[in-house]
Design a protein around this motif. Structure first.
Motif, PDB file in Angstrom:
ATOM      1  N   PRO A  38      -1.113 -33.272 -37.583  1.00  0.00           N
ATOM      2  CA  PRO A  38      -1.835 -34.241 -36.740  1.00  0.00           C
ATOM      3  C   PRO A  38      -1.174 -34.521 -35.394  1.00  0.00           C
ATOM      4  O   PRO A  38      -1.827 -35.040 -34.490  1.00  0.00           O
ATOM      5  CB  PRO A  38      -1.848 -35.509 -37.611  1.00  0.00           C
ATOM      6  N   MET A  39       0.109 -34.154 -35.242  1.00  0.00           N
ATOM      7  CA  MET A  39       0.780 -34.354 -33.964  1.00  0.00           C
ATOM      8  C   MET A  39       0.284 -33.378 -32.903  1.00  0.00           C
ATOM      9  O   MET A  39       0.364 -33.662 -31.700  1.00  0.00           O
ATOM     10  CB  MET A  39       2.297 -34.190 -34.129  1.00  0.00           C
ATOM     11  N   VAL A  40      -0.237 -32.228 -33.332  1.00  0.00           N
ATOM     12  CA  VAL A  40      -0.585 -31.182 -32.379  1.00  0.00           C
ATOM     13  C   VAL A  40      -2.060 -30.797 -32.408  1.00  0.00           C
ATOM     14  O   VAL A  40      -2.568 -30.230 -31.435  1.00  0.00           O
ATOM     15  CB  VAL A  40       0.292 -29.917 -32.594  1.00  0.00           C
ATOM     16  N   LEU A  41      -2.759 -31.068 -33.494  1.00  0.00           N
ATOM     17  CA  LEU A  41      -4.169 -30.722 -33.562  1.00  0.00           C
ATOM     18  C   LEU A  41      -4.999 -31.634 -32.668  1.00  0.00           C
ATOM     19  O   LEU A  41      -4.701 -32.819 -32.541  1.00  0.00           O
ATOM     20  CB  LEU A  41      -4.679 -30.838 -35.008  1.00  0.00           C
ATOM     21  N   PRO A  42      -6.060 -31.129 -32.061  1.00  0.00           N
ATOM     22  CA  PRO A  42      -6.957 -31.989 -31.286  1.00  0.00           C
ATOM     23  C   PRO A  42      -7.541 -33.090 -32.190  1.00  0.00           C
ATOM     24  O   PRO A  42      -7.877 -32.812 -33.350  1.00  0.00           O
ATOM     25  CB  PRO A  42      -8.053 -31.023 -30.811  1.00  0.00           C
ATOM     26  N   PRO A  43      -7.663 -34.309 -31.676  1.00  0.00           N
ATOM     27  CA  PRO A  43      -8.213 -35.406 -32.487  1.00  0.00           C
ATOM     28  C   PRO A  43      -9.586 -35.100 -33.063  1.00  0.00           C
ATOM     29  O   PRO A  43      -9.915 -35.546 -34.168  1.00  0.00           O
ATOM     30  CB  PRO A  43      -8.263 -36.575 -31.509  1.00  0.00           C
ATOM     31  N   LEU A  60      -9.173 -33.268 -36.268  1.00  0.00           N
ATOM     32  CA  LEU A  60      -8.808 -34.200 -37.336  1.00  0.00           C
ATOM     33  C   LEU A  60     -10.033 -34.981 -37.801  1.00  0.00           C
ATOM     34  O   LEU A  60     -10.226 -35.210 -39.001  1.00  0.00           O
ATOM     35  CB  LEU A  60      -7.732 -35.167 -36.842  1.00  0.00           C
ATOM     36  N   GLY A  61     -10.867 -35.401 -36.844  1.00  0.00           N
ATOM     37  CA  GLY A  61     -12.088 -36.103 -37.195  1.00  0.00           C
ATOM     38  C   GLY A  61     -13.016 -35.239 -38.033  1.00  0.00           C
ATOM     39  O   GLY A  61     -13.641 -35.717 -38.980  1.00  0.00           O
ATOM     40  N   TYR A  62     -13.088 -33.954 -37.704  1.00  0.00           N
ATOM     41  CA  TYR A  62     -13.916 -33.032 -38.487  1.00  0.00           C
ATOM     42  C   TYR A  62     -13.401 -32.937 -39.927  1.00  0.00           C
ATOM     43  O   TYR A  62     -14.193 -32.981 -40.879  1.00  0.00           O
ATOM     44  CB  TYR A  62     -13.915 -31.653 -37.837  1.00  0.00           C
ATOM     45  N   TYR A  63     -12.096 -32.796 -40.071  1.00  0.00           N
ATOM     46  CA  TYR A  63     -11.523 -32.743 -41.419  1.00  0.00           C
ATOM     47  C   TYR A  63     -11.861 -34.010 -42.214  1.00  0.00           C
ATOM     48  O   TYR A  63     -12.184 -33.954 -43.408  1.00  0.00           O
ATOM     49  CB  TYR A  63     -10.007 -32.584 -41.346  1.00  0.00           C
TER      50      TYR A  63
END
Length: 223
Positions: free
Chosen positions: A52-57, A60-63
């Motif tokens: 989560p530090m490097v993935l686009p927000p 993360l929302g999709y996950y």
């Protein structure tokens, strides 16, 4: 005071506080596990937890949507068993903020715990203390400043969360609209004065948090 100004501030503080407390508990517990245990795939798991530090927000929302949506594994179970839906709720915003802030606590806790001199832990074990007392009585106090600094950074990150929150909780005024979402809405609506006030609040708060966390990590700082 205008509720269009007050509500996002209150909600952001509530979401960030709950998310930080959750991230603190999970981050410290997992930091302790990584400090004490050696197991296959340890560094791979560390990388996954730090994603989560490097993935686009938005990713993360999709996950989160895939996991917690009505057709998601967890979301369907919650809906069918308890009648609970986390989509478009402030509780969903808490989960999103927890996800993005967790790595900051986890990485800080792991580094701080790894920095504890092993002789203190061994001395406590030699005195017959069980592992939980070694953790609570020796490791946690010695690693406390590093963990606290990471926790403050996590709170600041949770306060500013936007992308994942927008995808799972939406941008519903009076329901799920946090500070960052309110700034976006005010800017889109041409409410420059409101946007400036909200930006000033979050900027001052996050600057203060970063300053204090930086001082905590400065060797020899006692006040």
């Amino acid at each position: 005071m205008d509720t269009t100004f007050l509500f996002p501030v209150q909600l952001s503080l509530r979401v960030a506080s709950l998310a930080t407390l959750t991230a603190l508990f999970l981050g410290v517990m997992l930091g302790w596990v990584f400090h004490r245990c050696r197991f296959p795939g340890r560094e791979l798991l560390d990388s996954i937890l730090s994603l989560p530090m490097v993935l686009p927000p938005t990713v993360l929302g999709y996950y989160l949507i895939v996991l917690l949506g009505r057709n998601g594994f967890v979301g369907r179970w919650l809906d069918e068993t308890f009648g609970i839906s986390l989509i478009f709720t402030w509780q969903g915003a808490v989960i999103a903020a927890t996800m993005v802030s967790f790595p900051l606590v986890f990485k800080s806790a792991r580094a701080a715990l790894d920095g504890v001199d092993g002789k203190y832990e061994n001395a406590a074990r030699a005195l017959g203390h069980p592992e939980w007392r070694v953790f609570l009585g020796v490791c946690l106090p010695l690693a406390g400043r590093g963990i606290l600094a990471g926790t403050m950074l996590a709170f600041a990150r949770a306060m500013g969360e936007f992308g994942a929150t927008l995808m799972i909780a939406g941008n519903l005024p009076g329901r799920t609209q946090t500070l960052s979402l309110a700034v976006y809405s005010a800017t889109q609506a041409g409410q420059d004065s409101l946007a400036a006030q909200l930006v000033l609040i979050i900027s001052v708060l996050c600057t203060l948090i970063l300053w204090v966390s930086g001082r905590l990590l400065t060797p020899g700082w006692q006040s």
